[in-house]
Design a protein around this motif. Sequence first.
Motif, PDB file in Angstrom:
ATOM      1  N   PHE A 198       0.846  -1.192   0.000  1.00 44.38           N
ATOM      2  CA  PHE A 198       0.000   0.000   0.000  1.00 44.38           C
ATOM      3  C   PHE A 198       0.880   1.240   0.000  1.00 44.38           C
ATOM      4  O   PHE A 198       2.001   1.232   0.503  1.00 44.38           O
ATOM      5  CB  PHE A 198      -0.983   0.016   1.181  1.00 44.38           C
ATOM      6  N   SER A 199       0.338   2.288  -0.610  1.00 40.49           N
ATOM      7  CA  SER A 199       0.977   3.605  -0.599  1.00 40.49           C
ATOM      8  C   SER A 199       0.069   4.551   0.169  1.00 40.49           C
ATOM      9  O   SER A 199      -1.124   4.280   0.369  1.00 40.49           O
ATOM     10  CB  SER A 199       1.211   4.116  -2.022  1.00 40.49           C
ATOM     11  N   THR A 200       0.622   5.686   0.594  1.00 42.70           N
ATOM     12  CA  THR A 200      -0.114   6.592   1.477  1.00 42.70           C
ATOM     13  C   THR A 200      -0.236   7.977   0.862  1.00 42.70           C
ATOM     14  O   THR A 200       0.733   8.522   0.325  1.00 42.70           O
ATOM     15  CB  THR A 200       0.589   6.702   2.845  1.00 42.70           C
ATOM     16  N   LEU A 201      -1.446   8.530   0.933  1.00 42.34           N
ATOM     17  CA  LEU A 201      -1.723   9.915   0.566  1.00 42.34           C
ATOM     18  C   LEU A 201      -2.121  10.653   1.833  1.00 42.34           C
ATOM     19  O   LEU A 201      -2.853  10.112   2.670  1.00 42.34           O
ATOM     20  CB  LEU A 201      -2.860  10.000  -0.460  1.00 42.34           C
ATOM     21  N   HIS A 202      -1.662  11.898   1.982  1.00 46.43           N
ATOM     22  CA  HIS A 202      -1.986  12.610   3.218  1.00 46.43           C
ATOM     23  C   HIS A 202      -2.120  14.102   2.958  1.00 46.43           C
ATOM     24  O   HIS A 202      -1.175  14.755   2.514  1.00 46.43           O
ATOM     25  CB  HIS A 202      -0.905  12.361   4.288  1.00 46.43           C
ATOM     26  N   TRP A 203      -3.308  14.612   3.215  1.00 53.28           N
ATOM     27  CA  TRP A 203      -3.557  16.054   3.256  1.00 53.28           C
ATOM     28  C   TRP A 203      -4.495  16.409   4.405  1.00 53.28           C
ATOM     29  O   TRP A 203      -4.271  17.392   5.105  1.00 53.28           O
ATOM     30  CB  TRP A 203      -4.169  16.553   1.938  1.00 53.28           C
ATOM     31  N   HIS A 204      -5.542  15.621   4.619  1.00 50.34           N
ATOM     32  CA  HIS A 204      -6.530  15.912   5.656  1.00 50.34           C
ATOM     33  C   HIS A 204      -5.870  15.888   7.042  1.00 50.34           C
ATOM     34  O   HIS A 204      -5.055  15.009   7.328  1.00 50.34           O
ATOM     35  CB  HIS A 204      -7.672  14.888   5.611  1.00 50.34           C
ATOM     36  N   HIS A 205      -6.240  16.831   7.875  1.00 52.82           N
ATOM     37  CA  HIS A 205      -5.647  16.880   9.219  1.00 52.82           C
ATOM     38  C   HIS A 205      -6.485  16.113  10.237  1.00 52.82           C
ATOM     39  O   HIS A 205      -6.053  15.917  11.380  1.00 52.82           O
ATOM     40  CB  HIS A 205      -5.481  18.336   9.679  1.00 52.82           C
ATOM     41  N   ASP A 206      -7.694  15.697   9.847  1.00 57.10           N
ATOM     42  CA  ASP A 206      -8.545  14.889  10.712  1.00 57.10           C
ATOM     43  C   ASP A 206      -9.113  13.752   9.868  1.00 57.10           C
ATOM     44  O   ASP A 206      -8.718  13.572   8.711  1.00 57.10           O
ATOM     45  CB  ASP A 206      -9.663  15.747  11.315  1.00 57.10           C
ATOM     46  N   GLN A 207     -10.044  12.989  10.427  1.00 58.55           N
ATOM     47  CA  GLN A 207     -10.490  11.770   9.779  1.00 58.55           C
ATOM     48  C   GLN A 207     -11.074  12.020   8.387  1.00 58.55           C
ATOM     49  O   GLN A 207     -11.718  13.038   8.133  1.00 58.55           O
ATOM     50  CB  GLN A 207     -11.520  11.060  10.652  1.00 58.55           C
ATOM     51  N   VAL A 208     -10.814  11.093   7.492  1.00 61.61           N
ATOM     52  CA  VAL A 208     -11.388  11.107   6.146  1.00 61.61           C
ATOM     53  C   VAL A 208     -12.807  10.562   6.261  1.00 61.61           C
ATOM     54  O   VAL A 208     -13.022   9.436   6.714  1.00 61.61           O
ATOM     55  CB  VAL A 208     -10.554  10.242   5.182  1.00 61.61           C
TER      56      VAL A 208
END
Length: 382
Positions: free
Chosen positions: A245-255
């Motif tokens: 798996f790869s990871t994307l991250h922008w949201h600072h709280d739960q998706v």
Amino acid sequence: MVVPAALRVVRCGGGSLHGARAVFSVGNKFLLCASGDFVKMYSVATEELVRLLRGHSDLVTGVQLAPHNRMQLFLLSDVVFGQLKMMCINCWTCILPQTFTVGYRLLALYALPTSEDSVFVIIPKSGVRGTFQLVSVKLTKAAGQHVEAKELSVILEVVDASPKCTAFGREGEYVASVKDVHLQVYFFKRKQLNRFSLRATNKKGGNNIFTCVACHPQEDCIATGHADGKIRLWRNFNHQREYTFSTLHWHHDQVLDLAFSLEGTNLLSGGIESVLVQWHSGSDYNKDFLPRLGSAIEYVTISSDGAFYCTLHTDNRISIINSNLRFAKTIQGLIKARDVKTGLVVDPRTKALVLNGEPGHLQFYSLQSDKQLYSVSWTGQC
């Protein structure tokens, strides 16, 4: 002596618009969303409420177009003896050809093009309180309007009750479901179940609890949202130990929700930031934003041709967005504050109901058209 008449409650409007995922009609002329025991049909072009579809006497918990007849609508009811109703929405009429009674509370519905005579639903597990399972329900081709659908096949024993936590993969070959820190994938042809688990927290303090899941429409790829704002893209999950798996991250709280575009080239995500994020080709560096949508995004929907996106918000708002992330229309329902500090006042000019809405605002709500006319800030701050 005059005997007082019995009190009769007449509902005029103001129901919740964000309790279940909305769907676009064929040709994107209308948007249909559950609202109490109704389904509201809005015009995409004018934002007007054009019709109330009635068919349930209880809370509608799911709406979906029938995959083999796009002029029919599946409605899901949250009652003790759950009902699945097919409603024809053609020619501005509301015909109820058949009602299937399953006998359980129905919390989520999935109708697939590859399963013509059955649907998948999430129901409570018998004898185990607070536990739910995914089952296949055979839609018996019997005469009559009311049919008992008693032929159930259990697919997954323990799943989350939320419809956002279960999704079906490419051409219905597999189903993915997330709960707590566990991902399970069931392959229908091989009858194989693979389970994957994450640690509840990582070394950097991240929260790995799953919040939602979506499957790529053309590739074997699963996207999962997490409580710490991360998105994971899972591949090679047909092997129990060789998955990646790869990871994307922008949201600072739960998706709060995920949705793949029609071709699967883009992934949409929404959360409490009131920002719709569009990820291109699964890249953490190639993304676009549509900010300031008003409140947390609870559901994300994509039309069948990919031309429109729809977001449902916690402040009872619906945003209709073009696929190029250009804001198109907004449908604002009644904003329900915790306390109605102002009382209920009728504006003599507009005949609108006036009450407090967002903090520092008065809302003017038309019961005739069942929508907010405008909101006025009395603090002088927008």
